[in-house]
Every structure is written in structure tokens, then in C-alpha cells.
Motif scaffolding. Structure first.
Motif, PDB file in Angstrom:
ATOM      1  N   CYS A 325       0.775  -1.197  -0.095  1.00  0.00           N
ATOM      2  CA  CYS A 325       0.090   0.084  -0.034  1.00  0.00           C
ATOM      3  C   CYS A 325       0.709   1.362   0.194  1.00  0.00           C
ATOM      4  O   CYS A 325       2.108   1.180   0.307  1.00  0.00           O
ATOM      5  CB  CYS A 325      -0.969  -0.043   0.944  1.00  0.00           C
ATOM      6  N   ARG A 326       0.191   2.397  -0.191  1.00  0.00           N
ATOM      7  CA  ARG A 326       0.644   3.729  -0.440  1.00  0.00           C
ATOM      8  C   ARG A 326       1.288   4.089   1.107  1.00  0.00           C
ATOM      9  O   ARG A 326       2.439   4.771   1.425  1.00  0.00           O
ATOM     10  CB  ARG A 326      -0.254   4.703  -0.845  1.00  0.00           C
ATOM     11  N   SER A 327       0.700   3.386   2.088  1.00  0.00           N
ATOM     12  CA  SER A 327       1.091   3.880   3.347  1.00  0.00           C
ATOM     13  C   SER A 327       2.243   3.186   3.824  1.00  0.00           C
ATOM     14  O   SER A 327       2.840   3.640   5.080  1.00  0.00           O
ATOM     15  CB  SER A 327      -0.058   3.410   4.442  1.00  0.00           C
ATOM     16  N   GLY A 328       2.747   2.174   3.231  1.00  0.00           N
ATOM     17  CA  GLY A 328       3.951   1.268   3.620  1.00  0.00           C
ATOM     18  C   GLY A 328       3.470  -0.093   4.108  1.00  0.00           C
ATOM     19  O   GLY A 328       4.423  -0.875   4.396  1.00  0.00           O
ATOM     20  N   GLU A 329       2.305  -0.203   4.234  1.00  0.00           N
ATOM     21  CA  GLU A 329       1.742  -1.497   4.878  1.00  0.00           C
ATOM     22  C   GLU A 329       1.686  -2.516   3.858  1.00  0.00           C
ATOM     23  O   GLU A 329       1.371  -2.345   2.688  1.00  0.00           O
ATOM     24  CB  GLU A 329       0.423  -1.401   5.499  1.00  0.00           C
ATOM     25  N   MET A 330       2.186  -3.679   4.201  1.00  0.00           N
ATOM     26  CA  MET A 330       1.884  -5.033   3.276  1.00  0.00           C
ATOM     27  C   MET A 330       1.258  -5.990   4.007  1.00  0.00           C
ATOM     28  O   MET A 330       1.337  -6.241   5.404  1.00  0.00           O
ATOM     29  CB  MET A 330       3.372  -5.476   2.910  1.00  0.00           C
ATOM     30  N   PHE A 331       0.292  -6.743   3.569  1.00  0.00           N
ATOM     31  CA  PHE A 331      -0.442  -7.963   4.067  1.00  0.00           C
ATOM     32  C   PHE A 331      -0.976  -8.687   3.115  1.00  0.00           C
ATOM     33  O   PHE A 331      -0.962  -8.558   1.833  1.00  0.00           O
ATOM     34  CB  PHE A 331      -1.502  -7.208   4.823  1.00  0.00           C
ATOM     35  N   SER A 332      -1.308  -9.801   3.388  1.00  0.00           N
ATOM     36  CA  SER A 332      -1.820 -11.098   2.577  1.00  0.00           C
ATOM     37  C   SER A 332      -3.237 -11.207   3.058  1.00  0.00           C
ATOM     38  O   SER A 332      -3.741 -11.069   4.085  1.00  0.00           O
ATOM     39  CB  SER A 332      -1.126 -12.185   3.063  1.00  0.00           C
ATOM     40  N   ILE A 333      -3.921 -11.727   1.819  1.00  0.00           N
ATOM     41  CA  ILE A 333      -5.407 -12.030   1.996  1.00  0.00           C
ATOM     42  C   ILE A 333      -5.647 -13.465   1.606  1.00  0.00           C
ATOM     43  O   ILE A 333      -5.297 -13.595   0.494  1.00  0.00           O
ATOM     44  CB  ILE A 333      -6.096 -11.302   1.199  1.00  0.00           C
ATOM     45  N   ASP A 334      -6.177 -14.171   2.536  1.00  0.00           N
ATOM     46  CA  ASP A 334      -6.426 -15.676   2.104  1.00  0.00           C
ATOM     47  C   ASP A 334      -7.815 -15.766   1.360  1.00  0.00           C
ATOM     48  O   ASP A 334      -8.757 -15.503   2.250  1.00  0.00           O
ATOM     49  CB  ASP A 334      -6.220 -16.618   3.264  1.00  0.00           C
ATOM     50  N   LEU A 335      -7.966 -15.998   0.210  1.00  0.00           N
ATOM     51  CA  LEU A 335      -9.158 -16.055  -0.248  1.00  0.00           C
ATOM     52  C   LEU A 335     -10.228 -17.107  -0.117  1.00  0.00           C
ATOM     53  O   LEU A 335     -11.401 -17.157  -0.165  1.00  0.00           O
ATOM     54  CB  LEU A 335      -8.994 -16.342  -1.913  1.00  0.00           C
ATOM     55  N   ARG A 336      -9.672 -18.149   0.602  1.00  0.00           N
ATOM     56  CA  ARG A 336     -10.654 -19.225   1.312  1.00  0.00           C
ATOM     57  C   ARG A 336     -11.408 -18.541   2.717  1.00  0.00           C
ATOM     58  O   ARG A 336     -12.291 -19.213   3.106  1.00  0.00           O
ATOM     59  CB  ARG A 336      -9.707 -20.247   1.657  1.00  0.00           C
ATOM     60  N   VAL A 337     -10.813 -17.599   3.436  1.00  0.00           N
ATOM     61  CA  VAL A 337     -11.318 -17.159   4.322  1.00  0.00           C
ATOM     62  C   VAL A 337     -12.611 -16.148   3.974  1.00  0.00           C
ATOM     63  O   VAL A 337     -12.251 -15.109   3.459  1.00  0.00           O
ATOM     64  CB  VAL A 337     -10.448 -16.401   5.382  1.00  0.00           C
ATOM     65  N   ARG A 338     -13.809 -15.992   4.422  1.00  0.00           N
ATOM     66  CA  ARG A 338     -14.970 -15.283   3.876  1.00  0.00           C
ATOM     67  C   ARG A 338     -15.634 -14.704   5.005  1.00  0.00           C
ATOM     68  O   ARG A 338     -15.517 -15.413   6.169  1.00  0.00           O
ATOM     69  CB  ARG A 338     -15.804 -15.876   2.876  1.00  0.00           C
ATOM     70  N   GLY A 339     -16.205 -13.900   5.078  1.00  0.00           N
ATOM     71  CA  GLY A 339     -17.290 -13.491   5.851  1.00  0.00           C
ATOM     72  C   GLY A 339     -16.760 -12.502   7.072  1.00  0.00           C
ATOM     73  O   GLY A 339     -17.582 -12.100   7.852  1.00  0.00           O
ATOM     74  N   ARG A 340     -15.356 -12.306   7.268  1.00  0.00           N
ATOM     75  CA  ARG A 340     -15.159 -11.725   8.243  1.00  0.00           C
ATOM     76  C   ARG A 340     -15.048 -10.098   7.907  1.00  0.00           C
ATOM     77  O   ARG A 340     -14.809  -9.591   6.994  1.00  0.00           O
ATOM     78  CB  ARG A 340     -13.653 -11.788   8.433  1.00  0.00           C
ATOM     79  N   ARG A 341     -15.395  -9.378   9.039  1.00  0.00           N
ATOM     80  CA  ARG A 341     -15.623  -7.783   8.758  1.00  0.00           C
ATOM     81  C   ARG A 341     -14.297  -6.994   9.297  1.00  0.00           C
ATOM     82  O   ARG A 341     -13.657  -7.611  10.172  1.00  0.00           O
ATOM     83  CB  ARG A 341     -16.881  -7.448   9.585  1.00  0.00           C
TER      84      ARG A 341
END
Length: 491
Positions: A325-341
Motif C-alpha cells: 500500500c501507499r502507506s507502506g503497509e503490506m499484508f496478505s489475504i487468504d481467499l478461502r477465508v470469507r465473511g470476516r468484517r
């Protein structure tokens, strides 16, 4: 009393004037001595005078003239640009020499071969070090790019070039004289004969919008399509286009059946998923959003974030998307995990000090390379969420610049905002070579590169392709045809 004061003032002024003259007399001699021995402006940094600069060639100071209507204004920016151009010309002349400095002290192919024969060097280390030596000695040659239609040289400036996974083809985006961009695919010829020739396959696909991000997509077969993020203009919204690569081939007269365009707000990045669990899915990084779409079923997942997503890449072993991200943050998203807010779907979160411009996963997907707008390139351990290595020397201030990884040869490449292409050892972070641009540096003339040990496919040639302005350059390994050791991947 009044006369005495005026007489004392005159005496004081004379004494001050004498001291000033002595200071100038003493320093004039020092300035001349420094000027004789100086090779550049940095040599005279201890003798800088406010409002003046020292010209080494003329061995004298000149006054800076900021902000007025003089017909020949002299500014610090012009002086710095002049010095940069002199430095580039000097490096370019050195780079044309047939013998170049070894990347490591005492390292050459003969010594490496001798160590391997006596058993002092494992096979994988030998291959990696040989590639370092070959890459540090690459020689530049200009390639003539001919079109399949009129066989005339390319006259449009290259904006970006992106090679497919096998380095058989290179997708190009070129600026056109009347505005906008055109697309094409370069094919390689003559690789089996030890030479490299390039043929451009154009198509009547033009756009007046800026291309922010490009990646190859595997819809029908590996690298069957090209995914592009286009920025919206005025009343025209942005979009993500999925173009079949067969559009750029004269051997296939039939038009392909899948030509998609997804309307979307300004997209900064895109990535294609190769994991079977999310087959035919791609992602786009937007301002404060991430959208994951299925290219065939048109299913969409949206994730809200707090910053612009400038860089993305999917893992291969699992349907996991890494974002920068532009903020300098990096993170991952697991597409198998759904429904979390909220941000509950985020995992492996870590930060760098500036906007992330590129992320690249290694074959061991526990390690991630990330580059930012401070010129930092770091190798991160995803499990421990901490950097384990840094690659120094890259230059970036505000540009959207990618990094390139070739694990088979253990090399990392990046083109800086100063228009220099740098190569590092992926294993220990040592800077192996700095390649100057063949053209004067400019913000709109940053080179775009493709590096591979097999340019043109399985029997291709090793080397570096560099596109700058309307020219294409090939930096060859100059490998002896009988020496096939450099084509063996280092495992």
C-alpha cells in the motif's frame, strides 16, 4: 568627542578591511590548491561559498543567479544535471569496454571452474557465481525492431515491456505521436543460431488512457491473455482489460472468443491467480479497495482497506494475495477465508517506511521482496514478519517502479528513477553491476527491462532486454557456444 568617535570608527573599519583582505588572500591560495586536485564538485565541498559554485574545468568560482530574468541563469539544478550527465557519459564509456570489473574480488570463470574440479565449490554455488560473472560482463548491442506489417523500424517510444513466464514473448506499450498508447507483442528469432532478432506484432488497439499495471494471464493456457489496468480520463471511467495474446499474431486469422473489459474506478495494480482453487481469478488494487473477480463467472469479492493498493501478487501454492500500500503497509489475504468484517481477513502484516511500489514472492513463498519510494528493497520473512536482507543502491523518490527477480540465476534487478539499472546478488545483497541508460536521464525516459536466461524460449539466449525511448538494447552474456554451464539453473 564626536570627532574622536568617527576617527575610531574609521580605524576599526580599516582593521576589519585588512582582516578581510588577509582572509581572501589566504583562502584564494587554498582554493587554487583545491581546484588543481579536484575531480568533481564533491572534492571542493569543504570550500563551498554561499551563492557561488566552483567550476573544476575553469578552476574558478562563479556566482549563482537564482530567480531573475537573466538571459543565462545559473541554478543548482542545472549544475547537478550537468554533473549527472558527465557521470553517466563516463560510466557509459566504461561500460562499453570489453573487460569489466569482477563483481567480487578475485572472481572469474577460470578460478570458479578450478575450485569446482577440486571439490571446493558445490554445483549450485558454482552455477550462481558463474551467472554473476556473466551478468557483470554483459555487452550492449542495439537491436532493430521491425514490424510484421511494413518491416520498418520502431519509431514510437516504449513506455513499458513485460515478458511472459517463459520469456518467449514480450508485451509492449508504446506512446504514439498523436497521443495515447498502442499495444504490441515482440517475438524473438534466430536464437538457435546464437543471435537475437526481434519482430513486433502490432494490432489496431489504441487507448488514450494511461496504463498503470500489466501482467500476463493464463485463461485458456499459460500466458494466453494480457491483463491491463487503465486509468480513467474525464467522463471515461477506468477499466481492467483482458486481451487475448492471439490478437497480436499474423498466423492466427481467427479472432479469439474472449475479449473482456471490466469497468472499474482508478486501478493501481493487478495480479492473476495461478492456484487451482481460484482458477481464472484476478485482483485489482484500487484506492482504499481490493477487488477479486472471476474472469468467467464474473463473481466479485471486495475488501476495504485504508490506503491505495499499489502492488499485488498471488501465491502459487495457496490462493493467497499479497498487497503493498501507499502507506507502506503490506499484508496478505487468504481467499478461502470469507465473511470476516473489518480487517480480520488480513494476515502477515508488516510495514516499510514509504509507499510500496512492487512486491515479488520467491519460490519459497515464505519470503517476499518489497520495494518502496525511498529506494529501499528488502527481503521479508513472511512467517516472522521481519526483514532478513536489504539491497542497497536503488534510487527512487516518487516513481512507480517494479523490481525483477530471476531465482534460477540468483539475481535481482531494478531500474531506478535516476535511469540506472542495478543488479544484486539475491543471496547476499551485494551490488554486482550498475548499468547507465544509453540516453540522457529524464523522468519520462526511465528504461524498462526484461531479464532471462532463456530469452526466446527453451533454446533462447541469456541476457537483458532494455527499452528506452524508441530503442531496444540487448545485453548479451557473450557465452562461449561450447560452455553450457551458465544455462543450468542454480537450485
Amino acid at each position: 568627542m564626536r570627532k574622536w568617535n568617527s576617527r575610531e570608527e574609521r580605524r576599526s573599519r580599516r582593521r576589519q578591511g585588512a582582516h578581510r583582505n588577509d582572509w581572501y588572500r589566504d583562502n584564494r591560495q587554498r582554493i587554487k590548491e583545491y581546484g588543481r586536485n579536484a575531480q568533481d564538485l564533491s572534492s571542493c565541498s569543504s570550500m563551498k561559498l554561499p551563492g557561488f559554485y566552483f567550476d573544476v574545468e575553469k578552476n574558478r568560482y562563479f556566482r549563482l543567479l537564482p530567480g531573475h530574468n537573466n538571459c543565462n541563469p545559473l541554478t543548482k539544478e542545472q549544475l547537478q544535471e550537468k554533473e549527472r550527465e558527465k557521470h553517466r557519459a563516463r560510466l557509459l564509456s566504461e561500460d562499453d569496454q570489453p573487460f569489466k570489473k569482477a563483481p567480487r574480488v578475485g572472481l572469474n570463470t577460470a578460478l570458479l571452474l578450478q575450485k569446482r574440479r577440486v571439490g571446493l565449490l558445490p554445483s549450485n554455488s558454482y552455477c550462481r557465481l558463474v551467472h554473476e560473472v556473466k551478468a557483470s560482463g554483459m555487452m550492449r548491442q542495439r537491436l532493430e525492431v521491425k514490424s510484421t506489417e511494413n518491416h520498418s523500424p520502431n519509431q514510437d517510444n516504449f513506455r513499458v515491456i513485460v515478458g511472459d513466464s517463459a520469456s518467449e514473448r514480450v508485451f509492449t506499450v508504446n506512446d504514439v505521436s498523436h497521443g495515447g498508447c498502442k499495444y504490441g507483442i515482440m517475438n524473438f528469432k534466430g536464437c538457435s543460431r546464437g543471435s537475437l532478432a526481434v519482430e513486433m506484432c502490432d494490432n489496431l488497439y489504441f487507448t488514450n488512457r494511461k496504463v498503470n499495471s500489466i501482467c500476463w494471464a493464463s485463461v485458456n493456457h499459460p500466458d494466453s491473455h494480457v491483463l491491463l489496468c487503465l486509468v480513467g480520463m474525464a467522463d471515461t471511467p477506468g477499466c481492467v482489460s483482458l486481451l487475448p495474446a492471439s490478437l497480436f499474431s499474423n498466423s492466427n486469422p481467427e479472432q479469439p472468443g474472449m475479449l473482456c473489459s471490466f469497468k472499474i474506478s482508478a486501478a493501481w495494480s493487478c495480479a492473476w491467480c495461478l492456484n487451482p482453487q481460484a482458477d481464472k481469478s484476478f485482483s485489482t488494487g484500487l484506492s482504499r479497495r481490493i477487488i477479486v473477480q472471476d474472469a468467467e463467472a464474473r463473481r466479485t469479492q471486495t475488501y476495504s482497506v485504508t490506503s491505495d493498493v499499489l502492488a499485488q501478487q498471488f501465491a502459487v501454492r495457496a490462493p493467497v494475495l499479497f498487497n503493498g500500500c501507499r502507506s507502506g503497509e503490506m499484508f496478505s489475504i487468504d481467499l478461502r477465508v470469507r465473511g470476516r468484517r473489518g480487517g480480520g481477513w488480513k494476515s502477515s502484516r508488516f510495514h516499510q517506511e514509504s509507499a510500496i511500489t512492487s512486491v515479488r514472492l520467491l519460490q519459497d513463498e515464505n519470503y517476499l521482496l518489497a520495494a518502496d519510494m525511498l529506494g529501499q528493497i528488502k527481503l521479508w520473512d513472511v512467517r516472522a514478519t521481519k526483514p532478513v536482507r536489504e539491497y542497497k543502491g536503488h534510487h527512487n523518490e516518487h516513481a512507480y517502479l517494479p523490481i525483477h527477480v530471476n531465482e534460477a540465476e540468483g539475481l535481482l534487478l531494478a531500474v531506478g528513477q535516476d535511469c540506472y539499472t542495478r543488479l544484486w546478488s539475491l543471496q547476499d545483497g551485494q551490488l554486482l553491476r550498475t548499468i547507465p541508460s544509453p540516453h540522457p536521464a529524464a523522468k519520462d525516459l526511465i528504461p524498462s527491462v526484461v531479464f532471462s536466461s532463456q530469452l526466446g524460449g527453451r533454446r533462447g539466449l541469456p541476457g537483458l532486454l532494455m527499452a528506452v525511448k524508441h530503442d531496444l538494447y540487448y545485453f548479451s552474456y557473450n557465452t562461449d557456444p561450447q560452455d553450457t554451464t551458465t544455462r543450468q539453473p542454480a537450485r
